[in-house]
Design a protein around this motif. Structure first.
Motif, short mmCIF file in Angstrom:
data_model
loop_
_atom_site.label_atom_id
_atom_site.label_comp_id
_atom_site.label_asym_id
_atom_site.label_seq_id
_atom_site.Cartn_x
_atom_site.Cartn_y
_atom_site.Cartn_z
N LEU A 1 37.18 126.61 35.62
CA LEU A 1 35.81 126.59 36.16
C LEU A 1 35.65 125.51 37.22
O LEU A 1 34.99 125.72 38.24
N GLU B 1 27.18 122.45 34.39
CA GLU B 1 27.22 123.91 34.18
C GLU B 1 28.43 124.29 33.34
O GLU B 1 28.35 125.18 32.48
N LYS C 1 27.66 123.65 29.72
CA LYS C 1 26.79 124.69 29.15
C LYS C 1 27.58 125.96 28.86
O LYS C 1 27.45 126.54 27.78
N ARG C 2 28.37 126.39 29.82
CA ARG C 2 29.11 127.65 29.67
C ARG C 2 30.13 127.59 28.55
O ARG C 2 30.31 128.56 27.83
#
Length: 183
Positions: free
Chosen positions: A156, A165, A168-169
């Motif tokens: 990522l 982010e 969170k993912r």
């Protein structure tokens, strides 16, 4: 008003939180507060704080099990004092306890003490088992959860996704993202 509170310790326990919500709705809850956070750090339990603040005179806070609400007898008493100060009651579905009655208050104290005792005994046995496994060279500990997701985090980040982010993912903390990226 009948207010529900549901909690699981991790985000992975989807079935657990859904089952609690189902049971709370079946118990007549008109509003349900839910969170997926460990009970160890009581400062992080924002939804519990909101649920307690939401209570008004004559309301009842409902939980499915005592361990979803409090970590210890002392913590249970602290929560119960907050509820009682608002002239509200606590109901624990699995135990059939309702603190709006004197018998319910007594039973909560007795069973809360027994539950804490059982937990201490379990932890003592666990510590003994770990010590024995270490002596025998069999204890390795668990692989840190965040480290299991290192490949996904790095992929990522390579795509240009920011640390917040990614956290969170992947379901880990932002600090864990940075720790993985340091390796």
């Amino acid at each position: 008003m009948i207010v529900g509170y549901a909690r699981t310790s991790t985000l992975d326990q989807v079935a657990g939180i859904e089952a609690q919500e189902r049971d709370l709705l079946a118990a007549g809850c008109e509003k349900v507060f839910r969170e997926q956070v460990s009970s160890v750090d009581v400062r992080q339990r924002d939804q519990l704080t909101l649920a307690l603040d939401f209570l008004r005179e004559g309301d009842t806070l409902v939980v499915t099990k005592l361990d979803r609400l409090a970590r210890s007898v002392a913590h249970m008493h602290e929560i119960l004092q907050h509820i009682t100060a608002k002239s509200a009651a606590l109901k624990i579905v699995s135990m059939g306890i309702d603190t709006s009655t004197p018998t319910g208050k007594l039973m909560l104290n007795v069973l809360g003490g027994v539950a804490e005792f059982e937990r201490e005994i379990m932890l003592e046995r666990q510590r003994e088992g770990i010590a024995k496994a270490k002596r025998d060279g069999k204890y390795k500990g668990r692989v840190p959860t965040a480290q299991r997701k290192a490949k996904e985090v790095k992929a990522l980040m390579a795509e240009g996704v920011g640390a917040s982010e990614i956290a969170k993912r992947v379901g880990i903390s932002r600090a864990s993202v940075y720790n993985i990226l340091k390796l």
